[in-house]
Write a protein that holds these residues in place. Structure first.
Motif, short mmCIF file in Angstrom:
data_model
loop_
_atom_site.label_atom_id
_atom_site.label_comp_id
_atom_site.label_asym_id
_atom_site.label_seq_id
_atom_site.Cartn_x
_atom_site.Cartn_y
_atom_site.Cartn_z
N LYS A 128 10.22 12.90 19.67
CA LYS A 128 9.57 14.13 20.10
C LYS A 128 10.17 15.30 19.34
O LYS A 128 11.39 15.43 19.24
N ALA A 129 9.29 16.15 18.81
CA ALA A 129 9.74 17.22 17.94
C ALA A 129 10.79 18.10 18.60
O ALA A 129 11.86 18.36 18.03
N VAL A 130 10.51 18.58 19.80
CA VAL A 130 11.42 19.53 20.43
C VAL A 130 12.75 18.87 20.78
O VAL A 130 13.81 19.49 20.69
N VAL A 131 12.72 17.60 21.17
CA VAL A 131 13.96 16.87 21.48
C VAL A 131 14.79 16.68 20.21
O VAL A 131 16.02 16.89 20.21
N VAL A 135 7.43 30.11 16.32
CA VAL A 135 7.69 29.14 15.26
C VAL A 135 6.68 28.01 15.42
O VAL A 135 6.63 27.37 16.48
N THR A 136 5.89 27.78 14.41
CA THR A 136 4.88 26.71 14.46
C THR A 136 5.34 25.54 13.59
O THR A 136 6.21 25.69 12.74
N THR A 137 4.71 24.38 13.81
CA THR A 137 5.07 23.19 13.04
C THR A 137 4.05 22.85 11.96
O THR A 137 4.18 21.83 11.29
N SER A 138 3.04 23.68 11.80
CA SER A 138 2.06 23.44 10.74
C SER A 138 1.55 24.77 10.21
O SER A 138 1.61 25.80 10.89
N THR A 139 1.05 24.73 8.98
CA THR A 139 0.50 25.93 8.34
C THR A 139 -0.71 26.45 9.10
O THR A 139 -0.90 27.65 9.26
N PHE A 143 6.69 32.22 12.04
CA PHE A 143 7.35 31.40 11.04
C PHE A 143 6.86 29.96 11.17
O PHE A 143 6.39 29.55 12.23
N CYS A 144 7.01 29.21 10.09
CA CYS A 144 6.63 27.79 10.11
C CYS A 144 7.84 26.92 9.80
O CYS A 144 8.44 27.06 8.74
N VAL A 145 8.21 26.08 10.74
CA VAL A 145 9.24 25.07 10.54
C VAL A 145 8.58 23.73 10.87
O VAL A 145 8.35 23.42 12.04
N LYS A 146 8.25 22.98 9.87
CA LYS A 146 7.45 21.78 10.07
C LYS A 146 8.25 20.66 10.72
O LYS A 146 9.48 20.70 10.77
N ASN A 202 12.92 16.18 4.34
CA ASN A 202 12.24 16.67 5.54
C ASN A 202 12.96 16.22 6.82
O ASN A 202 12.34 16.12 7.88
N SER A 203 14.23 15.95 6.73
CA SER A 203 14.99 15.47 7.89
C SER A 203 15.07 16.55 8.97
O SER A 203 14.92 17.75 8.69
N TRP A 204 15.34 16.12 10.20
CA TRP A 204 15.52 17.09 11.28
C TRP A 204 16.74 17.97 11.05
O TRP A 204 16.78 19.12 11.49
N GLU A 205 17.73 17.45 10.36
CA GLU A 205 18.89 18.27 10.00
C GLU A 205 18.45 19.47 9.15
O GLU A 205 18.87 20.61 9.37
N GLN A 206 17.57 19.20 8.18
CA GLN A 206 17.05 20.27 7.35
C GLN A 206 16.18 21.23 8.16
O GLN A 206 16.26 22.45 8.01
N ARG A 207 15.36 20.68 9.06
CA ARG A 207 14.49 21.55 9.88
C ARG A 207 15.31 22.44 10.81
O ARG A 207 14.94 23.59 11.06
#
Length: 405
Positions: A21-24, A182-186, A200-203, A375-380
């Protein structure tokens, strides 16, 4: 101005579950450098009734509330406090006026108890991250002595069958009042920035270390038929005629769906074919061996207003496993031009799958893996912290900026 001393995440996503899950994932990574309190899913009396009737399973901690606050130590070294909120009244079915009145009771109870949890944890000035829950977020604004509020929007709430009933109208007001979105898509960025210019966009990212395990296991468990895999929930986003065409015209290929199926027609129409299998959801740690047996992966989504806003989690999970990916052009997927193949029509999609199954090039596999690693979660999480830094700079008084200069 005083900085925040913790992050409190309020959403409508359960911490535990059978899928990423993205938020988790984002909170897990942020916990390395910040104190994080996660407000778990707000179960209702209806959920409890469904559990008693055997129609729904609830976590034991939710049922007993013997330990409503649990400290979790994460694999990355971070720590997250997960708090089970009090049971809510089931009100989503109501019309606007009674819904709004009872919502105040639900949010009031949650907020009062949450302040008690904050006191216990010595949290006083939180950055509130709201995970696609504007219905609770709007009446909670200003109630937690928050440093700032970020609306983390990872789906189009107005289209969802359940969230869209009241979520759409609450989101309109909420977007205008939060400090940033903050959105996850363009596509989501384009639409939400119309109401909140601080956008802002953080995919979405990927648990790279986990899914790359499949890449290390590849070819160690050969199968009789090559497998094309689909990972995640199968619902009305799946282009069923397209998939059925591929299944019928590729009888020597096994099509494996791994996860929950929320659209009955998918099972009704595809289960009659001997080269289609449905595998129940697995805990994330059990997914790499399944992915390792696949030769290619697919994202056969229909093209509509909902799918256009999606940046799918599964795309980077496939790539981290080293798998060739074939997808329909359902959304803005420019980031993956060099590593996936897009195909819209059924015959075109089937031909693309055949090419993917024949792809044995190690250099292309490495390119796919490298893309996922970037594109790791660490980078996000680092990208998300850059948004926080922007908010911090916006909060510095002009006189202080002049003095610093």
């Amino acid at each position: 101005m005083e900085n925040f001393d913790c992050i409190i995440c309020v959403g409508q996503t359960a911490w535990e579950g059978d899928f990423q899950k993205a938020v988790v994932q984002l909170m897990t990574e942020l916990s390395v450098r910040h104190r994080v309190l996660y407000v778990d899913y707000q179960y209702t009396l209806k959920d409890y009734a469904m559990h008693l009737l055997g129609k729904r399973s609830l976590p034991g901690r939710t049922l007993s509330r013997a330990e409503p606050l649990v400290k979790k130590t994460m694999a990355n070294g971070g720590e997250v406090y997960v708090w089970t909120p009090p049971v809510m009244l089931p009100i989503n079915w109501l019309t606007e006026s009674p819904y709004d009145a009872l919502l105040k009771q639900n949010v009031g109870r949650l907020t009062r108890q949450l302040r008690g949890v904050m006191k216990k944890l010595d949290m006083h000035r939180p950055l509130v991250v709201n995970g696609l829950n504007p219905v609770f977020g709007l009446p909670m604004l200003g109630k937690l002595n928050e440093w700032a509020t970020i609306y983390y929007c990872f789906d189009e709430i107005t289209i969802g069958r359940w969230m869209g009933r009241h979520g759409g109208r609450y989101e309109l007001d909420y977007l205008r009042k939060v400090d940033a979105v903050v959105t996850t898509s363009t596509a989501l960025l384009q639409s939400k920035s119309l109401l909140q210019p601080n956008a802002f966009c953080v995919k979405n990212g990927v648990n790279f270390e986990l899914f790359n395990q499949a890449n290390q296991l590849t070819d160690k468990k050969p199968t009789v038929k090559p497998i094309v895999g689909y990972l995640g929930t199968a619902d009305d986003r799946v282009d069923l005629p397209l998939v059925e065409h591929c299944v019928k015209t590729m009888p020597d290929v096994l099509f494996q769906f791994v996860g929950e199926v929320h659209e009955p027609k998918i099972i009704e129409q595809l289960s009659v074919y001997p080269n289609v299998t449905f595998t129940p959801p697995h805990q994330p740690h059990a997914l790499p061996p399944l992915l390792a047996r696949m030769k290619a992966a697919m994202i056969p989504y229909v093209r509509n207003d909902h799918t256009y806003t999606i940046y799918p989690l599964k795309i980077n999970e496939y790539l981290a496993a080293g798998l060739p990916v074939v997808s329909t052009p359902f959304a803005i997927l420019d980031d993956f031009d060099e590593v996936i193949e897009l195909a819209q029509e059924p015959e075109e999609f089937a031909q693309a799958l055949q090419r993917a199954l024949a792809d044995e090039d190690d250099q292309r596999r490495e390119q796919r893996v490298t893309t996922a690693k970037n594109n790791s979660w660490e980078q996000r999480a680092q990208e998300f912290e850059e948004v926080i830094d922007v908010l911090a700079k916006q909060r510095i008084p002009a006189a202080q900026v002049t003095k610093g200069a």
